[in-house]
Design a protein around this motif. Structure first.
Motif, PDB file in Angstrom:
ATOM      1  N   LYS A 173      37.399  36.587  48.718  1.00  0.00           N
ATOM      2  CA  LYS A 173      38.774  36.099  48.724  1.00  0.00           C
ATOM      3  C   LYS A 173      38.782  34.581  48.491  1.00  0.00           C
ATOM      4  O   LYS A 173      37.873  33.872  48.948  1.00  0.00           O
ATOM      5  CB  LYS A 173      39.437  36.407  50.070  1.00  0.00           C
ATOM      6  CG  LYS A 173      39.625  37.891  50.340  1.00  0.00           C
ATOM      7  CD  LYS A 173      40.750  38.451  49.503  1.00  0.00           C
ATOM      8  CE  LYS A 173      41.007  39.926  49.789  1.00  0.00           C
ATOM      9  NZ  LYS A 173      41.552  40.149  51.155  1.00  0.00           N
ATOM     10  N   PRO A 174      39.778  34.079  47.806  1.00  0.00           N
ATOM     11  CA  PRO A 174      39.846  32.624  47.579  1.00  0.00           C
ATOM     12  C   PRO A 174      40.092  31.877  48.886  1.00  0.00           C
ATOM     13  O   PRO A 174      40.727  32.392  49.811  1.00  0.00           O
ATOM     14  CB  PRO A 174      41.011  32.460  46.607  1.00  0.00           C
ATOM     15  CG  PRO A 174      41.797  33.719  46.696  1.00  0.00           C
ATOM     16  CD  PRO A 174      40.857  34.802  47.109  1.00  0.00           C
ATOM     17  N   LEU A 227      51.962  36.984  35.795  1.00  0.00           N
ATOM     18  CA  LEU A 227      51.896  38.223  36.561  1.00  0.00           C
ATOM     19  C   LEU A 227      53.282  38.802  36.821  1.00  0.00           C
ATOM     20  O   LEU A 227      53.445  40.022  36.919  1.00  0.00           O
ATOM     21  CB  LEU A 227      51.162  37.981  37.882  1.00  0.00           C
ATOM     22  CG  LEU A 227      49.672  37.631  37.740  1.00  0.00           C
ATOM     23  CD1 LEU A 227      49.064  37.334  39.105  1.00  0.00           C
ATOM     24  CD2 LEU A 227      48.909  38.760  37.051  1.00  0.00           C
ATOM     25  N   ASP A 228      54.277  37.942  36.903  1.00  0.00           N
ATOM     26  CA  ASP A 228      55.634  38.411  37.162  1.00  0.00           C
ATOM     27  C   ASP A 228      56.313  38.944  35.899  1.00  0.00           C
ATOM     28  O   ASP A 228      57.054  39.935  35.949  1.00  0.00           O
ATOM     29  CB  ASP A 228      56.462  37.276  37.760  1.00  0.00           C
ATOM     30  CG  ASP A 228      57.869  37.716  38.135  1.00  0.00           C
ATOM     31  OD1 ASP A 228      58.001  38.735  38.841  1.00  0.00           O
ATOM     32  OD2 ASP A 228      58.833  37.046  37.729  1.00  0.00           O
ATOM     33  N   GLU A 229      56.024  38.306  34.755  1.00  0.00           N
ATOM     34  CA  GLU A 229      56.809  38.595  33.559  1.00  0.00           C
ATOM     35  C   GLU A 229      56.062  39.343  32.458  1.00  0.00           C
ATOM     36  O   GLU A 229      56.696  40.098  31.705  1.00  0.00           O
ATOM     37  CB  GLU A 229      57.350  37.280  32.972  1.00  0.00           C
ATOM     38  CG  GLU A 229      58.262  36.506  33.908  1.00  0.00           C
ATOM     39  CD  GLU A 229      58.681  35.157  33.332  1.00  0.00           C
ATOM     40  OE1 GLU A 229      58.339  34.884  32.166  1.00  0.00           O
ATOM     41  OE2 GLU A 229      59.340  34.386  34.061  1.00  0.00           O
ATOM     42  N   ASP A 230      54.754  39.134  32.333  1.00  0.00           N
ATOM     43  CA  ASP A 230      54.075  39.568  31.116  1.00  0.00           C
ATOM     44  C   ASP A 230      52.936  40.557  31.299  1.00  0.00           C
ATOM     45  O   ASP A 230      52.513  41.184  30.328  1.00  0.00           O
ATOM     46  CB  ASP A 230      53.527  38.345  30.370  1.00  0.00           C
ATOM     47  CG  ASP A 230      54.622  37.388  29.917  1.00  0.00           C
ATOM     48  OD1 ASP A 230      55.676  37.894  29.494  1.00  0.00           O
ATOM     49  OD2 ASP A 230      54.425  36.173  30.013  1.00  0.00           O
ATOM     50  N   TRP A 264      41.668  36.860  40.035  1.00  0.00           N
ATOM     51  CA  TRP A 264      41.327  38.249  40.368  1.00  0.00           C
ATOM     52  C   TRP A 264      42.228  38.775  41.490  1.00  0.00           C
ATOM     53  O   TRP A 264      42.847  39.832  41.370  1.00  0.00           O
ATOM     54  CB  TRP A 264      39.863  38.330  40.774  1.00  0.00           C
ATOM     55  CG  TRP A 264      39.427  39.679  41.268  1.00  0.00           C
ATOM     56  CD1 TRP A 264      39.645  40.228  42.507  1.00  0.00           C
ATOM     57  CD2 TRP A 264      38.708  40.665  40.527  1.00  0.00           C
ATOM     58  NE1 TRP A 264      39.104  41.480  42.590  1.00  0.00           N
ATOM     59  CE2 TRP A 264      38.521  41.778  41.390  1.00  0.00           C
ATOM     60  CE3 TRP A 264      38.200  40.715  39.234  1.00  0.00           C
ATOM     61  CZ2 TRP A 264      37.836  42.928  40.985  1.00  0.00           C
ATOM     62  CZ3 TRP A 264      37.512  41.861  38.838  1.00  0.00           C
ATOM     63  CH2 TRP A 264      37.339  42.946  39.700  1.00  0.00           C
ATOM     64  N   HIS A 265      42.290  38.047  42.595  1.00  0.00           N
ATOM     65  CA  HIS A 265      43.008  38.551  43.761  1.00  0.00           C
ATOM     66  C   HIS A 265      44.528  38.468  43.582  1.00  0.00           C
ATOM     67  O   HIS A 265      45.254  39.328  44.096  1.00  0.00           O
ATOM     68  CB  HIS A 265      42.543  37.821  45.015  1.00  0.00           C
ATOM     69  CG  HIS A 265      41.183  38.261  45.465  1.00  0.00           C
ATOM     70  ND1 HIS A 265      40.971  39.457  46.108  1.00  0.00           N
ATOM     71  CD2 HIS A 265      39.952  37.680  45.323  1.00  0.00           C
ATOM     72  CE1 HIS A 265      39.678  39.592  46.364  1.00  0.00           C
ATOM     73  NE2 HIS A 265      39.030  38.537  45.899  1.00  0.00           N
ATOM     74  N   ALA A 266      45.013  37.467  42.842  1.00  0.00           N
ATOM     75  CA  ALA A 266      46.451  37.426  42.558  1.00  0.00           C
ATOM     76  C   ALA A 266      46.847  38.608  41.677  1.00  0.00           C
ATOM     77  O   ALA A 266      47.910  39.219  41.876  1.00  0.00           O
ATOM     78  CB  ALA A 266      46.818  36.115  41.873  1.00  0.00           C
ATOM     79  N   THR A 267      45.999  38.946  40.718  1.00  0.00           N
ATOM     80  CA  THR A 267      46.289  40.098  39.858  1.00  0.00           C
ATOM     81  C   THR A 267      46.250  41.390  40.663  1.00  0.00           C
ATOM     82  O   THR A 267      47.113  42.266  40.504  1.00  0.00           O
ATOM     83  CB  THR A 267      45.284  40.148  38.694  1.00  0.00           C
ATOM     84  OG1 THR A 267      45.323  38.914  37.976  1.00  0.00           O
ATOM     85  CG2 THR A 267      45.602  41.292  37.746  1.00  0.00           C
ATOM     86  N   ALA A 269      46.869  41.723  43.816  1.00  0.00           N
ATOM     87  CA  ALA A 269      48.035  41.750  44.707  1.00  0.00           C
ATOM     88  C   ALA A 269      49.308  42.098  43.947  1.00  0.00           C
ATOM     89  O   ALA A 269      50.238  42.689  44.517  1.00  0.00           O
ATOM     90  CB  ALA A 269      48.188  40.406  45.404  1.00  0.00           C
ATOM     91  N   ALA A 270      49.361  41.721  42.666  1.00  0.00           N
ATOM     92  CA  ALA A 270      50.566  41.972  41.865  1.00  0.00           C
ATOM     93  C   ALA A 270      50.525  43.323  41.162  1.00  0.00           C
ATOM     94  O   ALA A 270      51.481  43.694  40.490  1.00  0.00           O
ATOM     95  CB  ALA A 270      50.732  40.865  40.828  1.00  0.00           C
ATOM     96  N   ARG A 271      49.428  44.028  41.309  1.00  0.00           N
ATOM     97  CA  ARG A 271      49.240  45.274  40.570  1.00  0.00           C
ATOM     98  C   ARG A 271      50.148  46.371  41.139  1.00  0.00           C
ATOM     99  O   ARG A 271      50.196  46.596  42.345  1.00  0.00           O
ATOM    100  CB  ARG A 271      47.779  45.709  40.653  1.00  0.00           C
ATOM    101  CG  ARG A 271      47.369  46.784  39.677  1.00  0.00           C
ATOM    102  CD  ARG A 271      45.860  46.883  39.637  1.00  0.00           C
ATOM    103  NE  ARG A 271      45.412  47.845  38.641  1.00  0.00           N
ATOM    104  CZ  ARG A 271      44.175  47.893  38.182  1.00  0.00           C
ATOM    105  NH1 ARG A 271      43.264  47.024  38.617  1.00  0.00           N
ATOM    106  NH2 ARG A 271      43.826  48.792  37.300  1.00  0.00           N
ATOM    107  N   THR A 272      50.838  47.037  40.271  1.00  0.00           N
ATOM    108  CA  THR A 272      51.707  48.148  40.639  1.00  0.00           C
ATOM    109  C   THR A 272      51.426  49.323  39.706  1.00  0.00           C
ATOM    110  O   THR A 272      50.656  49.199  38.751  1.00  0.00           O
ATOM    111  CB  THR A 272      53.188  47.770  40.526  1.00  0.00           C
ATOM    112  OG1 THR A 272      53.496  47.531  39.141  1.00  0.00           O
ATOM    113  CG2 THR A 272      53.513  46.526  41.344  1.00  0.00           C
TER     114      THR A 272
END
Length: 462
Positions: A173-174, A227-230, A264-267, A269-272
């Protein structure tokens, strides 16, 4: 700072040496120093002199200036400051450790052979002098010596390499940014401007300024926006240069304003469920960057020597400077090539699909050595790094690790019809396209393809 000055400050300091990690969050070296309870000396050394260490190109120097300015402000906000020096790092850091009577020195690892040689010499001398010297993994998800084939050798093919990475323990983790750091007494320091990183005569950086905002805060904003838009449409849209569908994070990673662990971890966390495919494709691009650095670790002459030695026999014809200049200036008469090269000059970057096309055109239609293209990209890309830049050029040339076969020649007209079928990208960068002002092609694509394949027969014969 003299030994008397160091004693007067209350305790011996810890030195944090910044390099390609221009951030305060997820910076293990800075975290270690901040947790040591010692005063912290933060230093950046512009080293254009150490043998084998490649000096940054012009566009990279522009980015470095602004990123250092942002880092300096971030350290000031934490209670520290950034000391800036210039010269061969082994001497400059050695002098700084003696000047401050530092108890410790911390840095995050680099992976080129020349850089590792410098770092090891500094570490050895510091320890011989009774100082703590520690390096940390910060700029790769997996250290190069940890990902191996079943027989214990480095991977030479990407897909099994990335599969092995994904099967390994998840990247750490960062780390949060320190809440504060104990600043040391001020030292003699250059200013960022003193380094002379910005172009002046002439100042060609207007396009870079309108395209980019370097710095750690802007990097996190760019990641969050992507991550939010694209990211959901990333797999479908990333090959279309006329739309803004890529992450544009490569210079952020190159200069360490973001760490791969943060990405890596932001992606993750944003993964749906709706963006899972795009997120996985995006992370595989992060894996390609890893593969390039692992290759550099094993093949330090990546920018100058073919990985596949049979390509040493390739019969490059005598260089035609006029053709090289036409390619550099985006005046080849091939619309997609010219658009890419003009985008590069204006923005310091180029869409990845178009990078492959312009590289293939230089190597296989103009029959110009890939190393000359790599050198031009090194000078004009804001994201030029010592691993990905030569690694990708060798991939296109067919001489690299897991390379595209040499006989795969990207036809730039077919690529334009497929990926820019409405001409949005080409018209943006080549407004005179489809007018009498646009030049005729400097080469015949079919004829030069045949010549390239004939030259490749020499390699096959070896």
């Amino acid at each position: 700072m003299s030994e008397q000055h160091a004693a007067a400050s209350g305790s011996r300091p810890a030195v944090v040496w910044f390099r390609d990690d221009l951030r305060v969050a997820d910076n293990p070296a800075l975290t270690a120093a901040a947790g040591s309870r010692m005063p912290v000396v933060c230093v950046y050394v512009l080293d254009d002199e150490s043998p084998g260490v490649r000096a940054p190109g012009g566009a990279s120097r522009w980015w470095l200036h602004h990123s250092l300015t942002a880092l300096s402000a971030a350290l000031d906000a934490l209670g520290g400051s950034l000391t800036i020096r210039r010269g061969p790092a082994e001497r400059v850091i050695g002098d700084l450790l003696a000047e401050t009577d530092a108890a410790a020195v911390f840095w995050n690892r680099r992976y080129g052979e020349a850089e590792r040689t410098v770092d090891e010499a500094i570490k050895t001398q510091a320890r011989d002098d009774g100082r703590e010297a520690s390096s940390f993994g910060a700029n790769l998800l997996f250290e190069p010596w940890t990902i191996r084939t079943g027989s214990g050798t480095p991977f030479s093919v990407y897909t099994p390499f990335w599969r092995a990475c994904l099967a390994s323990p998840e990247p750490r983790k960062p780390l949060d940014a320190p809440g504060s750091i104990a600043g040391a007494p001020p030292l003699d320091s250059l200013t960022v401007t003193d380094l002379g990183l910005l172009p002046t005569h002439p100042d060609w950086s207007a396009g870079l300024q309108e395209t980019w905002e370097p710095g750690e805060d802007a990097a996190h904003e760019a990641l969050a926006r992507f991550l939010d838009e694209d990211v959901a449409a990333y797999k479908a849209d990333r090959d279309t240069p006329g739309i803004d569908a890529t992450s544009r994070l490569s210079p952020r990673l190159r200069w360490g304003e973001l760490s791969p662990h943060q990405v890596w971890h932001a992606t993750a966390a944003a993964r749906t469920r709706t963006n899972a495919e795009g997120a996985a494709t995006f992370l595989s691009e992060l894996g390609w960057r890893e593969f390039a650095y692992h290759t550099l670790f094993q093949r330090p002459a990546l920018a100058t020597e073919n990985i596949r030695s049979e390509f040493d026999a390739f019969p490059w014809p005598r260089l035609h400077p006029t053709a090289l200049r036409a390619w550099q200036q985006g005046r080849t008469g091939i619309p997609l090539v010219d658009a890419g090269m003009r985008e590069l000059w204006h923005t310091g970057t180029m869409h990845n699909r178009v990078r492959m096309v312009v590289a293939s055109f230089l190597i296989k239609n103009l029959l110009i050595d890939w190393r000359l293209g790599e050198q031009w990209f090194w000078d004009t890309l804001v994201d030029a790094d010592p691993a990905s830049n030569p690694f990708n050029w060798q991939w296109v040339a067919g001489s690299g690790a897991d390379a595209a076969p040499y006989f795969r020649v990207f036809n730039p007209e077919l690529q334009r019809e497929k990926f820019d079928k409405h001409g949005d990208y080409v018209r943006r960068w080549v407004p005179e396209w489809q007018t009498d002002a646009y030049p005729e092609p400097i080469v015949d694509l079919a004829e030069t393809r045949r010549a390239a394949l004939a030259a490749y027969d020499v390699v096959k014969g070896r």
